[in-house]
Design a protein around this motif. Structure first.
Motif, PDB file in Angstrom:
ATOM      1  N   MET A 191      -2.553  39.779  18.096  1.00 46.16           N
ATOM      2  CA  MET A 191      -3.213  40.319  16.906  1.00 46.16           C
ATOM      3  C   MET A 191      -2.326  41.306  16.152  1.00 46.16           C
ATOM      4  O   MET A 191      -2.317  41.331  14.941  1.00 46.16           O
ATOM      5  N   GLN A 192      -1.581  42.167  16.867  1.00 44.81           N
ATOM      6  CA  GLN A 192      -0.684  43.111  16.220  1.00 44.81           C
ATOM      7  C   GLN A 192       0.718  42.529  16.222  1.00 44.81           C
ATOM      8  O   GLN A 192       1.328  42.347  17.271  1.00 44.81           O
ATOM      9  N   SER A 193       1.248  42.211  15.053  1.00 50.09           N
ATOM     10  CA  SER A 193       2.549  41.573  14.979  1.00 50.09           C
ATOM     11  C   SER A 193       3.452  42.327  14.015  1.00 50.09           C
ATOM     12  O   SER A 193       2.989  43.092  13.164  1.00 50.09           O
ATOM     13  N   PHE A 194       4.744  42.082  14.155  1.00 50.82           N
ATOM     14  CA  PHE A 194       5.743  42.670  13.273  1.00 50.82           C
ATOM     15  C   PHE A 194       6.468  41.548  12.543  1.00 50.82           C
ATOM     16  O   PHE A 194       6.891  40.566  13.153  1.00 50.82           O
ATOM     17  N   ALA A 195       6.601  41.710  11.234  1.00 55.52           N
ATOM     18  CA  ALA A 195       7.291  40.705  10.431  1.00 55.52           C
ATOM     19  C   ALA A 195       8.788  40.778  10.672  1.00 55.52           C
ATOM     20  O   ALA A 195       9.343  41.851  10.917  1.00 55.52           O
ATOM     21  N   GLN A 196       9.435  39.625  10.580  1.00 55.84           N
ATOM     22  CA  GLN A 196      10.879  39.544  10.715  1.00 55.84           C
ATOM     23  C   GLN A 196      11.452  38.886   9.461  1.00 55.84           C
ATOM     24  O   GLN A 196      10.915  37.887   8.983  1.00 55.84           O
ATOM     25  N   PRO A 197      12.528  39.451   8.911  1.00 56.94           N
ATOM     26  CA  PRO A 197      13.105  38.863   7.683  1.00 56.94           C
ATOM     27  C   PRO A 197      13.670  37.473   7.931  1.00 56.94           C
ATOM     28  O   PRO A 197      14.256  37.201   8.978  1.00 56.94           O
ATOM     29  N   ARG A 198      13.471  36.592   6.943  1.00 54.68           N
ATOM     30  CA  ARG A 198      13.951  35.213   7.050  1.00 54.68           C
ATOM     31  C   ARG A 198      14.888  34.834   5.921  1.00 54.68           C
ATOM     32  O   ARG A 198      15.496  33.769   5.950  1.00 54.68           O
ATOM     33  N   MET A 199      14.976  35.679   4.906  1.00 54.73           N
ATOM     34  CA  MET A 199      15.682  35.293   3.688  1.00 54.73           C
ATOM     35  C   MET A 199      16.683  36.375   3.310  1.00 54.73           C
ATOM     36  O   MET A 199      16.356  37.569   3.361  1.00 54.73           O
ATOM     37  N   ASP A 200      17.890  35.982   2.901  1.00 52.60           N
ATOM     38  CA  ASP A 200      18.872  36.998   2.527  1.00 52.60           C
ATOM     39  C   ASP A 200      18.514  37.598   1.176  1.00 52.60           C
ATOM     40  O   ASP A 200      17.800  36.994   0.365  1.00 52.60           O
TER      41      ASP A 200
END
Length: 343
Positions: free
Chosen positions: A1-10
């Protein structure tokens, strides 16, 4: 339920995509000033607000007072939506026009100090879902929006968090009241920075308190009319704003994300029939609003037709759910944070 976003795009590719979408928005004139709409809506709201206040102050019985206050709550919400757009510069060419509209619609009408509020709101946009700096996440006493917040708590705060799966819905009655008082208190603590807010708040209190008392309205009735609409407004605004970000992924490092990806992955767009856009003030299109806050909110449905396919083509997560599903999602999130386990 608690998540952290990770960058995918430069960053360069992300900026190019954002700019391409903006050019399409400009070609379709979706970023044009909303002058004509304002010329109709502002006088209409002022008239309706005046009639609502008169009806509430001079109602023959309690039932009529309650009905008038309920109507005032919806009118104040529309004032707040206009004030919000004014803060983002979405309603005209001139900053002075936006300031005047914001002070009228926000400070005079609702008692929420416009400049003080917008300072915090601008920070929310910049640091959306970044817990150390997003002011909308600074609610540690009454509820916890994250696991870190829950772990930091002791005493009363910990008890309230354990109950938040249920209590948060009752606390929504205080949501509008707390926003008004937080803003006014912020002005008092920094009068030099918010001198204009302080001056316009005098007009607000003159309208809501001085005028009815001068007209012979009973002081208790004046107090009821000042406070009761905001108790109605609280759950309404909570229903609109809580679904925008609660339960969405958190950000660990703001500088690791491009602007586009940061705003897109931390926001939730709520789908609904076009006829209900007025109810949400257009802010159900929260991804679109965070990407292009300068766009008048009533045009965000059109902006979605540009943004959604563009993000999905780049495989950037685009969270769009029904209002019912959004409420279920945030309810599950509140329960999860309260218990520390999946509901």
């Amino acid at each position: 339920m608690q998540s952290f976003a990770q960058p995918r795009m430069d960053a360069k590719r992300s900026q190019a995509l954002w700019q391409t979408m903006l050019e399409t928005i400009h070609e379709q004139k979706l970023d044009a000033p909303a002058t004509a709409r304002l010329l109709l809506k502002v006088p209409a709201l002022v008239t309706l607000g005046g009639l609502g206040l008169y009806a509430a102050w001079f109602a023959a019985d309690s039932a009529q007072t309650i009905i008038a206050c309920l109507a005032l709550a919806f009118i104040l919400a529309q004032f707040a939506f206009l004030g919000h757009d004014a803060g983002h510069g979405a309603l005209g060419y001139s900053r002075r026009i936006h300031t005047a509209l914001g002070q009228l619609c926000m400070t005079v009408a609702t008692g929420l100090a416009f400049q003080e509020w917008y300072g915090r709101h601008r920070t929310h946009h910049q640091f959306c879902q970044y817990e150390p700096k997003d002011p909308d996440m600074d609610v540690d006493l009454v509820v916890s929006l994250t696991e870190d917040s829950r772990r930091r708590k002791r005493g009363l705060g910990r008890f309230l968090t354990r109950c938040q799966g249920i209590s948060v819905w009752f606390l929504s009655l205080l949501f509008a009241q707390s926003q008004r008082h937080l803003s006014q208190w912020g002005v008092l603590l920094n009068l030099r920075a918010y001198a204009l807010d302080a001056a316009v708040l005098l007009i607000h209190f003159g309208l809501w308190w001085g005028l009815p008392l001068a007209l012979g309205v009973d002081p208790l009735r004046v107090l009821i009319v000042y406070t009761l609409p905001l108790f109605f407004l609280g759950p309404y605004l909570a229903a609109i704003f809580w679904v925008n970000h609660v339960g969405m992924p958190l950000i660990e490092r703001v500088d690791s994300f491009s602007f586009l990806e940061h705003q897109a992955v931390t926001s939730r767009t709520v789908t609904n029939p076009r006829a209900l856009d007025w109810f949400f003030g257009g802010l159900n299109f929260q991804i679109e609003h965070h990407l292009y806050p300068q766009i008048p909110s009533f045009r965000l449905r059109q902006v979605q037709t540009i943004v959604r396919p563009s993000l999905e083509a780049e495989r950037i997560p685009y969270q769009a759910v029904s209002f019912a599903q959004a409420v279920r999602d945030i309810a599950a999130h509140f329960r999860f944070i309260a218990k520390g386990t999946n509901p």
